[in-house]
Scaffold this motif. Structure first.
Motif, PDB file in Angstrom:
ATOM      1  N   SER A 125       0.882  -1.135  -0.133  1.00  0.00           N
ATOM      2  CA  SER A 125       0.489  -0.374  -0.033  1.00  0.00           C
ATOM      3  C   SER A 125       0.578   1.122   0.283  1.00  0.00           C
ATOM      4  O   SER A 125       1.742   1.336   0.739  1.00  0.00           O
TER       5      SER A 125
ATOM      6  N   SER B 139      -0.134   3.872   1.483  1.00  0.00           N
ATOM      7  CA  SER B 139      -0.315   4.667   2.648  1.00  0.00           C
ATOM      8  C   SER B 139       0.330   3.587   3.299  1.00  0.00           C
ATOM      9  O   SER B 139       0.187   2.312   3.757  1.00  0.00           O
TER      10      SER B 139
ATOM     11  N   SER C  15       9.025   4.752   0.030  1.00  0.00           N
ATOM     12  CA  SER C  15       8.298   5.008  -1.311  1.00  0.00           C
ATOM     13  C   SER C  15       8.995   4.705  -2.723  1.00  0.00           C
ATOM     14  O   SER C  15       7.338   4.881  -3.307  1.00  0.00           O
TER      15      SER C  15
ATOM     16  N   SER D  51      -9.710   1.860  -2.284  1.00  0.00           N
ATOM     17  CA  SER D  51      -9.342   2.936  -2.218  1.00  0.00           C
ATOM     18  C   SER D  51     -10.958   3.649  -2.609  1.00  0.00           C
ATOM     19  O   SER D  51     -10.568   5.483  -2.675  1.00  0.00           O
TER      20      SER D  51
END
Length: 193
Positions: free
Chosen positions: A65, A67, A94, A172
């Motif tokens: 994910s 997040s 990231s 999402s």
């Protein structure tokens, strides 16, 4: 050995005169040629000169994910629920690219919830490897590390979720819709105030 014995067998038939030397040479080279053909066949079918080796490795995995607040282990279902492909990252960055397990009939994946804070993937491989360097040389290293079976066990914390890719897409969409509703609710609250 096969090529040399075949050439010597041919030479003994063509160039040698009829004698007991020729008969002996033909018999010996013929036996060596047939023996090497049998050894190649037996290596291909029954793994002659090889043994089964099991290795286990462990690797820390990170959420697929974007997040960090919602750690996910994603998977794409295969045929009839078998041979799922799991999607994960090998770095917490990231910019890290998502990795995935291979879709193969010899590779099996399973997910286990553990009490640890870190998610891990434990890979257990069972392979055919040559017993010695001599047998590896004789068969030119063919079929070395031939995979018999591989099991990937994902040990994820209880705070993680294992979702299919379609479930993640739906999640999402629902989160975006909830954010829009809260913005509309904020606007209504401000007008009421």
């Amino acid at each position: 050995i096969l090529v040399i014995s075949t050439i010597l067998l041919f030479i003994s038939f063509v160039t040698m005169k009829n004698s007991w030397y020729r008969t002996l040479f033909v018999a010996v080279t013929g036996i060596v040629m047939l023996g090497s053909i049998w050894a190649i066949y037996d290596n291909d079918q029954n793994h002659l000169g090889m043994k089964k080796v099991t290795t286990t490795t462990s690797q820390v995995v990170y959420s697929a994910s974007p997040s960090k607040a919602l750690p996910l282990l994603l998977h794409q279902d295969g045929d009839e629920g078998d041979h799922n492909v799991y999607i994960y990252k090998t770095s917490d960055s990231s910019k890290a690219k998502a990795q995935h397990t291979k879709a193969d009939y010899r590779i099996h994946n399973r997910v286990v919830t553990s009490k640890t804070d870190v998610a891990q993937m434990q890979t257990t491989k069972r392979e055919w490897v040559y017993k010695s360097n001599f047998t590896k040389l004789m068969f030119n290293g063919l079929n070395n590390h031939h995979l018999i079976k591989q099991t990937n066990t994902f040990k994820i914390p209880s705070t993680w979720y294992s979702l299919t890719t379609s479930q993640a897409k739906q999640l999402s969409k629902n989160m975006k819709a909830a954010q829009k509703q809260s913005a509309a609710q904020k606007a209504q609250l401000q007008t009421a105030i």
